[in-house]
Enzyme design. Structure first.
Site, PDB file in Angstrom:
ATOM      1  N   TYR A 154     -21.256 100.518-105.563  1.00 41.57           N
ATOM      2  CA  TYR A 154     -22.720 100.413-105.658  1.00 41.57           C
ATOM      3  C   TYR A 154     -23.260 101.513-104.901  1.00 41.57           C
ATOM      4  O   TYR A 154     -24.710 102.162-105.346  1.00 41.57           O
ATOM      5  CB  TYR A 154     -23.156  99.210-104.923  1.00 41.57           C
ATOM      6  CG  TYR A 154     -23.040  99.180-103.594  1.00 41.57           C
ATOM      7  CD1 TYR A 154     -23.962  99.438-102.704  1.00 41.57           C
ATOM      8  CD2 TYR A 154     -21.982  98.457-102.921  1.00 41.57           C
ATOM      9  CE1 TYR A 154     -24.003  99.285-101.320  1.00 41.57           C
ATOM     10  CE2 TYR A 154     -21.710  98.412-101.523  1.00 41.57           C
ATOM     11  CZ  TYR A 154     -22.742  98.873-100.798  1.00 41.57           C
ATOM     12  OH  TYR A 154     -22.578  98.674 -99.251  1.00 41.57           O
ATOM     13  N   CYS A 157     -29.330 101.610 -96.307  1.00 41.16           N
ATOM     14  CA  CYS A 157     -30.308 100.863 -97.088  1.00 41.16           C
ATOM     15  C   CYS A 157     -31.553 101.523 -97.035  1.00 41.16           C
ATOM     16  O   CYS A 157     -32.221 101.570 -98.003  1.00 41.16           O
ATOM     17  CB  CYS A 157     -30.412  99.549 -96.476  1.00 41.16           C
ATOM     18  SG  CYS A 157     -28.798  98.533 -95.913  1.00 41.16           S
ATOM     19  N   GLU A 189     -39.222  83.540-113.978  1.00 37.45           N
ATOM     20  CA  GLU A 189     -39.287  82.351-114.598  1.00 37.45           C
ATOM     21  C   GLU A 189     -38.409  82.138-115.701  1.00 37.45           C
ATOM     22  O   GLU A 189     -38.054  81.064-116.155  1.00 37.45           O
ATOM     23  CB  GLU A 189     -40.902  82.096-115.293  1.00 37.45           C
ATOM     24  CG  GLU A 189     -41.197  83.078-116.317  1.00 37.45           C
ATOM     25  CD  GLU A 189     -42.297  82.753-117.528  1.00 37.45           C
ATOM     26  OE1 GLU A 189     -42.621  81.449-117.385  1.00 37.45           O
ATOM     27  OE2 GLU A 189     -43.159  83.624-117.491  1.00 37.45           O
ATOM     28  N   CYS A 233     -27.180 101.550 -91.879  1.00 39.24           N
ATOM     29  CA  CYS A 233     -28.415 101.086 -92.834  1.00 39.24           C
ATOM     30  C   CYS A 233     -29.635 101.640 -92.463  1.00 39.24           C
ATOM     31  O   CYS A 233     -30.455 102.174 -93.542  1.00 39.24           O
ATOM     32  CB  CYS A 233     -28.657  99.397 -92.397  1.00 39.24           C
ATOM     33  SG  CYS A 233     -30.159  98.839 -93.527  1.00 39.24           S
ATOM     34  N   GLU A 261     -26.066 103.832-107.149  1.00 36.08           N
ATOM     35  CA  GLU A 261     -27.418 103.939-106.497  1.00 36.08           C
ATOM     36  C   GLU A 261     -27.855 105.418-106.355  1.00 36.08           C
ATOM     37  O   GLU A 261     -28.821 105.657-106.705  1.00 36.08           O
ATOM     38  CB  GLU A 261     -27.629 103.181-105.192  1.00 36.08           C
ATOM     39  CG  GLU A 261     -27.559 101.605-105.598  1.00 36.08           C
ATOM     40  CD  GLU A 261     -27.423 100.858-104.149  1.00 36.08           C
ATOM     41  OE1 GLU A 261     -27.619  99.604-104.059  1.00 36.08           O
ATOM     42  OE2 GLU A 261     -26.942 101.504-102.911  1.00 36.08           O
ATOM     43  N   HIS A 294     -45.687  82.157-114.289  1.00 41.38           N
ATOM     44  CA  HIS A 294     -45.973  82.854-115.563  1.00 41.38           C
ATOM     45  C   HIS A 294     -46.982  83.877-115.455  1.00 41.38           C
ATOM     46  O   HIS A 294     -48.042  83.709-114.823  1.00 41.38           O
ATOM     47  CB  HIS A 294     -46.281  81.839-116.873  1.00 41.38           C
ATOM     48  CG  HIS A 294     -46.461  82.343-118.108  1.00 41.38           C
ATOM     49  ND1 HIS A 294     -45.220  83.015-118.789  1.00 41.38           N
ATOM     50  CD2 HIS A 294     -47.586  82.896-118.883  1.00 41.38           C
ATOM     51  CE1 HIS A 294     -45.625  83.367-119.663  1.00 41.38           C
ATOM     52  NE2 HIS A 294     -47.104  83.132-120.046  1.00 41.38           N
ATOM     53  N   LYS A 326     -32.159 105.044 -99.018  1.00 43.41           N
ATOM     54  CA  LYS A 326     -31.723 104.651-100.484  1.00 43.41           C
ATOM     55  C   LYS A 326     -32.813 104.119-100.977  1.00 43.41           C
ATOM     56  O   LYS A 326     -33.235 104.459-102.181  1.00 43.41           O
ATOM     57  CB  LYS A 326     -30.260 103.956-100.339  1.00 43.41           C
ATOM     58  CG  LYS A 326     -29.824 103.261-101.612  1.00 43.41           C
ATOM     59  CD  LYS A 326     -30.473 102.014-102.234  1.00 43.41           C
ATOM     60  CE  LYS A 326     -30.259 101.102-101.079  1.00 43.41           C
ATOM     61  NZ  LYS A 326     -28.849 100.502-100.925  1.00 43.41           N
TER      62      LYS A 326
END
Length: 512
Positions: free
Chosen positions: A218, A81, A492, A76, A222, A487, A84
């Site tokens: 993934y 992670c 939302e 990671c 990515e 909002h 990346k």
């Protein structure tokens, strides 16, 4: 190191490295020895130390096939992670520069990206994390040993230095958290000799240039996404489907967006060989399963992203009877991370059936440390763990995919609410939002408990994280619809879903 254990054992030295002379008292030098210094192993070791345990961590990274090496912190921190996400951010900034003109910013052409500047900054940050981990271990009095660890028996670990000197540590409990490494397709001529993996891409000194990414995990998408975003000519070669294991409708939206923004896809193609041309370019030959023909093209780099293999082969697991899954090579573990040997535990990517996600490894490691220290009985709950794929259009999800829900409950027992929406940021920038989509998979009857939630759009990870807690608490559709949204945000839109797939009505949102 001798000082760390001198109260319990005598040592003899060979050259400059201490070798343990085993005593006959039945005591152990450590309460816990952790093999693996990734995010999970470090979390486990630090938690155990805080709870008063005497802990040692053994961590050694074998250089990649291309010679890439890195420091403490595991995948990671070094090759996953963290670098990346930073390179993904670099790509997003490139898109933001294009959008900025629509918002009135005067930006002169040509706008270009400099790989060396980005890579140096990312690598410097990673090195700072390496140092930080070492400081944290020292502060918590965890003994860190930069050596290869393997098992001798159920309470003994062999450590071997880079130069080949070995020593032994005994522990009440041994924890394995060695994770995994990228797979090379060794059956393909030239694959290892000429290709790179995610272990290398973040540490390249020069831009990879025209790149073929082989695989559609993934990791593959990515990497292809940020490479395209910073201006590299990128093609993804896919044998069958993208994002296997994820909701396939969402996977299609992710790849559709990538194609619309410049990433090429070679669907139904299987690489056959890689040859290096006199010019230095890599000629890749593949079989197109749709046409039945052999095709080829040249690239500057070939990135293999065809899955990961657990780091179990060099641990000596067979010698002590630790059971492995023969198909995956992963360690068979119980709900409490126990293995077939009572004093040996394993968790994280190396555990059979466990999510290959850093946060789950960290949490599982901490919980294991608490149980082994006698401070807790809590087990890790691996259900409803949220995750995000950091592709150009991010995809966040938690819970079941639509396919999984149908398989588990049946088509007639689930209801899928969905909506296509347009992020406000996309409007002025005149960006296509046709892949921005929300899907909420619910039980059809009763309170309509939410089984899965899926979101493609900006900041998908930030959006999904909060809703993940709702699923943990048993959120229902009415809970979601009774929530007042913030909002104007993309999140939302999840509180406003009302159209079901079953109805066949247009699910495109309009207005506020």
């Amino acid at each position: 190191m001798a000082a760390f254990f001198k109260s319990r054992h005598r040592w003899k030295r060979t050259s400059c490295f201490p070798i343990l002379t085993r005593n006959l008292t039945g005591k152990y030098e450590c309460d816990m020895v952790v093999i693996g210094g990734g995010s999970g192993g470090l979390a486990c070791s630090k938690e155990a130390a805080v709870l008063g345990q005497k802990v040692a961590v053994l961590d050694y990274v074998e250089p990649s096939a291309k010679g890439t090496k890195w420091g403490l912190g595991g995948t990671c921190v070094n090759v996953g992670c963290i670098p990346k996400k930073l390179m993904h951010q670099a790509a997003l900034l490139g898109t933001a520069v294009k959008d900025a003109r629509k918002y009135g910013w005067k930006i002169k052409d040509p706008v270009s990206h400099d790989w060396e500047t980005m890579a140096e900054a990312v690598q410097n940050h990673v090195r700072s994390l390496n140092w930080g981990h070492r400081v944290q271990l020292q502060d918590k009095k965890v003994k860190y040993l930069n050596v290869k660890g393997s098992l001798v028996d159920e309470h003994t670990v062999r450590g071997m230095t880079k130069s080949g000197k070995e020593f032994f540590l005994t522990a009440k409990n041994i924890v394995i958290a060695t994770g995994g490494r990228p797979k090379y397709p060794t059956h393909i001529p030239g694959a290892m000799e000429h290709g790179i993996t995610s272990d290398d891409i973040f540490w390249l000194k020069e831009a990879p240039g025209k790149t073929l990414v082989v695989g559609a995990s993934y990791v593959a998408l990515e990497c292809a996404g940020f490479l395209t975003g910073i201006g590299q000519d990128t093609t993804v070669m896919v044998r069958s489907i993208a994002l296997r294991g994820f909701d396939q409708q969402m996977a299609g939206l992710v790849t559709d967006y990538m194609q619309a923004y410049g990433t090429r896809f070679a669907w139904g193609c299987v690489p056959q060989r890689v040859d290096k041309l006199p010019s230095g370019a890599l000629q890749v030959t593949w079989a197109n399963t749709h046409t039945g023909r052999e095709e080829m093209d040249s690239f500057d780099s070939v990135l293999w992203a065809m899955g990961r293999a657990p780091e179990t082969k060099a641990l000596g697991l067979d010698k002590v009877g630790v059971e492995l899954n023969r198909d995956t090579g992963k360690i068979v573990v119980g709900a409490d991370e126990s293995t077939s040997v009572s004093s040996i535990y394993a968790f994280g990517d190396i555990g059979e059936g466990r999510p290959e996600l850093t946060p789950t490894a960290i949490k599982a490691g901490r919980l294991l440390a608490r149980r082994l220290a006698g401070q807790s009985t809590q087990l890790m709950n691996y259900d409803n763990v949220a995750t995000t794929v950091f592709t150009p259009l991010e995809y966040g999800c938690v819970g079941l995919s639509e396919e999984e829900a149908v398989g588990r409950y049946g088509q007639d027992s689930i209801e899928v609410y969905h909506a296509f929406y347009k992020p406000l940021e996309f409007t002025v920038a005149e960006r296509d939002a046709s892949q921005c989509y929300i899907k909420v998979v619910c039980e059809r009857g009763g309170e309509q408990r939410i089984l899965g939630l899926h979101f493609t759009g900006p900041n998908a990870g930030e959006v999904t994280q909060g809703f993940a807690m709702g699923l943990r608490c048993g959120a229902t559709l009415s809970h979601l619809k009774e929530t007042v949204g913030i909002h104007p945000t993309c999140a939302e839109e999840l509180t406003k879903v009302s159209i079901t797939k079953r109805s066949g009505l247009d699910a495109t949102t309009t207005g506020c």
